[in-house]
Write a protein that holds these residues in place. Structure first.
Motif: not given
Length: 324
Positions: A218-241
């Motif tokens: 998978t390819l994941l995206r983790i937003p950087i919040e305004k306070d520099r903490t990690a936001g919810p993890i988003e799965t952006r692509a699958t099947g990337l063996d």
């Protein structure tokens, strides 16, 4: 430590997986042309290029995982020229030099995964040629792999492949060491029992930390919040063996991902669909990392899984740019 057994496990398990069919064609896909190998390396000497950072002149800084060093290779393939060698550890066969980034002032930051208390972590190589120095401690049980630098706030981020998490740390101004801080966790970052290599490549892009997960493909995206903490993890692509490292093609969210065990370079669109743009026939031999500078694409191959005739190399190609 664990590098070789883990990579072998990844190879064995992913060999049984089916290859995802290419996604639908897109009118705005970047095109990759003229792939050619500019440098071959010595597999027996541990010259297995794991990661890449580019210099302003187009030359490449490469980490040689098992030779435990950083080298510089010219855009024309000249070199490799030694930049720095890391200290020997108790079990050097189990240690690996992994992720690398270059700051604008020429300072290099490099992950050294050793499983030892005094060496495991992030190291700094100053432009003055002084010996590398550890500046960030990562727990002995961690395997720091992908690495990124946010120069706006002098913060380093490292993917931990064995524990499935992302660490962060401020860049020390002096020579002191700091402790890595746990920045992001979650099941999406974890390895699996079958593939004990989770969070792997890591980039800062589009206001987020992006991470590949080898075990889940998978390819994941983790937003950087305004306070520099990690936001919810988003799965952006699958099947990337067998995904290892990746890079973005421009300002948008189109990426190029190295599928290590598949001998493929995959173009991943913003909607998560993807297609193969380079293969073993083009010169790939266990591709580990990707970099893009203007219209030039760089791909490292480490040949980790080639037991017949390994050909670790650096390949360059021409890439068009899109605006997505």
């Amino acid at each position: 430590m664990r590098r070789i057994p883990r990579l072998a496990a990844v190879a064995a398990a992913t060999a049984a997986l089916t290859v995802l069919a290419a996604g639908p064609a897109s009118a705005v896909d970047p095109t990759v042309t003229d792939p050619h190998i500019v440098a071959h390396f010595d597999f027996a000497a541990g010259e297995t290029p794991e990661n890449i950072a580019l210099a302003p002149d187009g030359s490449a800084y490469l980490t040689f995982a098992y030779a435990h060093k950083v080298v510089r290779v010219g855009r024309d393939g000249s070199g490799p020229t030694d930049v720095a060698t890391f200290p020997t550890v108790v079990d050097p066969t189990a240690a690996a030099v992994t992720g690398i980034v270059r700051a604008h002032d020429g300072t290099l930051y490099v992950n050294y995964a050793t499983g030892t208390a005094d060496e495991n972590g992030i190291w700094r190589i100053r432009p003055d040629g002084s010996a590398p120095q550890r500046i960030v401690k990562v727990p002995m049980s961690g395997f720091p792999n992908g690495l990124a630098l946010d120069e706006k706030c002098d913060t380093l981020y490292a993917a931990d492949s064995s524990r499935g998490r992302v660490w962060s740390a401020p860049v020390p101004a002096g020579d002191e060491e700091v402790e890595a801080t746990l920045w992001a966790t979650g099941s999406a970052l974890l390895p699996t029992q079958e593939l004990p290599f989770g969070a792997n490549g890591l980039k800062i892009h589009d206001g987020a930390v992006w991470v590949s997960n080898t075990a889940h493909g998978t390819l994941l995206r983790i937003p950087i919040e305004k306070d520099r903490t990690a936001g919810p993890i988003e799965t952006r692509a699958t099947g990337l063996d067998g995904i290892d490292d990746f890079a973005f093609t421009g300002h948008g969210n189109t990426a190029l991902a190295a599928l290590n065990t598949q001998n493929k370079l995959e173009l991943v669109r913003p909607d998560g669909t993807h297609k193969t743009v380079l293969t073993r026939a083009d010169g790939l031999d266990g591709p580990t990392s990707v970099a893009v500078r203007a219209k030039t694409l760089y791909v490292n191959s480490a040949a980790f899984f080639n037991t017949v005739d390994p050909d670790p190399n650096l390949l360059l190609a021409r890439i068009s740019r899109n605006k997505l």
